[in-house]
Design a protein around this motif. Structure first.
Motif, short mmCIF file in Angstrom:
data_model
loop_
_atom_site.label_atom_id
_atom_site.label_comp_id
_atom_site.label_asym_id
_atom_site.label_seq_id
_atom_site.Cartn_x
_atom_site.Cartn_y
_atom_site.Cartn_z
N ILE A 600 0.57 -1.26 0.05
CA ILE A 600 0.43 0.06 0.36
C ILE A 600 0.69 1.32 -0.33
O ILE A 600 0.63 2.03 -0.56
CB ILE A 600 -0.66 -0.01 1.11
N GLU A 601 2.24 1.25 1.21
CA GLU A 601 2.70 2.65 0.89
C GLU A 601 3.17 2.94 -0.39
O GLU A 601 3.35 4.07 -0.49
CB GLU A 601 3.95 1.89 2.04
N TRP A 602 3.73 1.22 -0.86
CA TRP A 602 4.02 1.75 -2.58
C TRP A 602 3.17 1.90 -3.97
O TRP A 602 4.07 2.31 -4.81
CB TRP A 602 5.22 0.91 -2.80
N GLY A 603 2.32 1.69 -3.46
CA GLY A 603 1.31 1.48 -4.24
C GLY A 603 1.70 0.35 -5.40
O GLY A 603 0.89 0.28 -6.43
N GLU A 604 2.34 -0.56 -5.21
CA GLU A 604 2.14 -1.50 -5.34
C GLU A 604 1.62 -3.23 -6.36
O GLU A 604 1.75 -3.58 -4.74
CB GLU A 604 3.77 -1.67 -5.71
N MET A 605 0.55 -2.78 -6.84
CA MET A 605 -0.44 -4.12 -6.16
C MET A 605 0.07 -5.36 -7.42
O MET A 605 0.69 -5.60 -8.02
CB MET A 605 -1.60 -3.69 -7.69
#
Length: 684
Positions: A600-605
């Motif tokens: 979530i912090e990095w926005g890496e889904m």
């Protein structure tokens, strides 16, 4: 949270400062390193012992000095820091350093080790972007829940609702789940976190199991549900089940031939633990009730002109000692005198009613006196009674031990404490305490019938020694040992598999580290070998969660949404449906591991590796209904959904997560649309 467009290069520009490199500080650095960020540290002396051997290589800078001094903070680049973790063992130093850091950098996030709850709330209101934790409180929950040994592996409160996490092995009597697909067990008050079939290893991540698998006996389910009460509710339920179970067994086994025998057996078994006066009181109560009914019937039948109500009250007066009042000129007596004279046997029966009633009142007085005297002795008796069985033996009543004891008492768990010195009488007054040498005191705490033995002293080796002695005395009790050194924990855990070895610093470090990224960590619990954090998000423009469906958040980041609240609305949803879209201002609470919070912090889904193939719609209504389901679950526009379903057969071009695709297929089948799931994997 960072915007979803954040690059790896931008991530590494985040600088975090850790002040205090004792055990907790070192583990905070180790956890922060997993997030691929830059870390600096300040300590007042050069650390002599590294619990995390590789830690020096993880630091950008290590500055020796007083973290309260502005010059030292400037050397650590406090102006470029995103967060500062103040985790020294001096609470006052932590708070003073927080003031200094905020004065230099008004934007820095402050994560402080502090136990001053009221003061911390005031600091939060005045400083903002501030959070405080006490490691003792954080790790105490883990020790208390492990000691309980029940199916509940976690408890926490959200919006006044008590939620509990249950790890349950399916039994043959569990009709609520046996033979049902796992997805059907999800309710508005229950959410399945994992399903492990018999002889399988537990899943490593959330959603790493098949939601369409049927539950069988021996499977393990982990789920979160809404609980109205804690252990008190469970104990009451158990006692109620035992009581009604006795009656059910009694009624089923009774026949006309053995009626009297079964009644005597039940009486003896049920009252064997009661004292004699209570047994007499029960006999008297039954006798009085029978005489009351007989008296009402006799007066009403022998004197038909008297109303049933008058007969009822007249018999009650006699039982309360009113023989003279009734036959001394009251209205009822006058009515009797107008009729035939009262027969001698009825007068004698009335006198018997009065004598029986008086005797019954005497027994009631005796019961009341017994209760008052007993309560008075208990009031003046400063020593609480020693539990006899199914209790927890808590060895070491330091701050952590006292916190663990308080939690266990809140959960109505019987326990006894062992400590080397006496405690203030106001500290845990309801807990029996044995003062003296711990090893010698084990013989005084009914250890052979104990549920768990918990050692939370400050000396690792002493905890281990006492734990081994206790295990030798009672190998069946659960053994929980506290260590303050991760290496010691890693070394002894494999050697003594019957013991659960918990390191307080490791338990607390993940909470401190995750809070450094702006997440509001409300609570945490252990699931297998993972720490799961209850984390709150308030959605803002540019957040990695903004504009996503809950299903995309859940399966893309590997978290479990448990509460959703729309912006500017008082109502909230527990265990929310997957079809809700989040927007700025909304509030979301999730269960997440540190890896999920990192994503979530990095926005890496996670990649979407599944698609849905639609073969045909069986009716005209199925086309419209199917388009609506596609819009809701796939998150596409209604125009695209109608175009796709009007050109069957078709593979929907929108890639989905596995659970999304499976749910869409199930919903389409309900509206008579034939569909299946297609794995695209690396070909997409």
């Amino acid at each position: 949270m960072c915007p979803s467009g954040t690059t790896n290069q931008e991530k590494k520009q985040d600088l975090f400062l850790v002040c205090g490199l004792k055990s907790l500080g070192q583990h905070c650095v180790a956890v922060l390193n997993k997030y691929d960020v830059k870390i600096s540290a300040i300590d007042d002396v050069q650390p002599e012992h590294w619990e995390v051997p590789e830690l020096p290589s993880l630091l950008e800078k290590l500055i020796i000095g007083d973290c309260r001094q502005p010059s030292i903070l400037e050397q650590a680049d406090i102006r470029q820091c995103r967060s500062i973790l103040l985790v020294t063992r001096d609470e006052r130093m932590n708070i003073e350093a927080a003031f200094a850091a905020r004065r230099i950098n008004p934007q820095v996030r402050l994560i402080v080790r502090s136990d001053k709850q009221n003061f911390n709330e005031l600091l939060y209101e005045n400083l903002g972007n501030f959070v405080a934790f006490e490691p003792t409180h954080l790790s105490a929950h883990a020790f208390a829940l492990t000691a309980l040994g029940s199916e509940a592996i976690g408890y926490f409160t959200v919006e006044g609702q008590l939620l509990r996490v249950i790890e349950h092995q399916v039994q043959p009597k569990d009709s609520w789940c046996i033979g049902k697909p796992v997805y059907r067990l999800n309710l508005t008050t229950r959410c399945i976190l994992s399903h492990t079939p018999v002889s399988s290893n537990p899943p490593k991540q959330f959603y790493d199991w098949n939601p369409e698998a049927e539950v069988q006996v021996g499977d393990t389910l982990v789920y979160i549900d809404v609980a109205s009460e804690l252990a008190l509710f469970e104990q009451h339920t158990t006692k109620s089940q035992d009581f009604w179970g006795q009656w059910q067994h009694f009624l089923q086994a009774i026949t006309a031939k053995n009626l009297w025998q079964r009644t005597v057996q039940f009486w003896q078994s049920y009252y064997q633990s009661q004292n004699q006066i209570r047994r007499i009181a029960t006999i008297y109560a039954i006798t009085v009730l029978i005489l009351w009914l007989v008296g009402i019937v006799l007066y009403w039948l022998y004197y038909p002109q008297i109303a049933l109500q008058e007969a009822f009250y007249a018999t009650a007066v006699l039982l309360l000692g009113g023989y003279g009042d009734l036959f001394g000129g009251v209205k009822f007596a006058a009515q009797l005198q107008e009729s035939n004279s009262i027969p001698w046997w009825l007068r004698l029966f009335s006198l018997g009613l009065t004598l029986t009633g008086q005797a019954f009142v005497g027994v009631l007085y005796a019961l009341l006196t017994d209760a008052l005297v007993t309560s008075r002795f208990q009031f003046f008796n400063s020593e609480p009674p020693m539990p006899q069985r199914n209790h927890v033996v808590l060895i070491g009543l330091n701050r952590l031990g006292q916190r663990v004891a308080a939690l266990l008492q809140e959960l109505n768990q019987p326990l006894v404490g062992i400590h080397s010195t006496t405690l203030d009488k106001h500290i845990l007054p309801d807990m029996p305490l044995i003062v003296g040498n711990a090893t010698e005191s084990l013989a005084k705490v009914n250890l052979s019938h104990a549920k768990s033995i918990v050692l939370v002293g400050d000396d690792n080796m002493e905890n281990l020694e006492i734990g081994l002695v206790a295990h030798a005395m009672n190998p069946t009790s659960r053994l929980i040992i506290r260590t303050q050194d991760r290496q010691f924990c890693d070394n002894i855990a494999p050697l003594f598999p019957y013991a659960q070895v918990l390191c307080g610093a490791v338990l607390s470090a993940e909470v401190f580290a995750c809070a450094a990224f702006g997440e509001n960590v409300l609570s945490f619990f252990h699931l297998s070998d993972r720490i799961v954090m209850v984390t709150e998000y308030n959605i803002e423009e540019g957040d990695t969660l903004n504009g996503l469906l809950l299903s995309e958040i859940a399966h893309g980041y590997g978290v479990v949404p448990i509460l959703y609240q729309k912006y500017r609305q008082q109502k909230y949803s527990l265990m929310p449906w997957d079809d809700v879209t989040l927007y700025a201002g909304d509030r979301l609470i999730v269960l997440a591991t540190s890896s999920g919070l990192q994503r979530i912090e990095w926005g890496e889904m996670l990649p979407r590796l599944w698609q849905v193939q639609i073969e045909q719609a069986l009716t005209q209504n199925a086309i419209a209904n199917g388009a609506e389901k596609i819009t809701l679950i796939a998150g596409c526009s209604s125009t695209h959904a109608r175009q796709w379903i009007n050109n069957l057969p078709i593979v929907l071009p929108t890639p989905l997560y596995k659970y999304q695709a499976q749910r869409l297929v199930r919903e389409l089948r309900k509206v008579q649309v034939v569909a299946s799931v297609v794995f695209i994997g690396q070909f997409h």
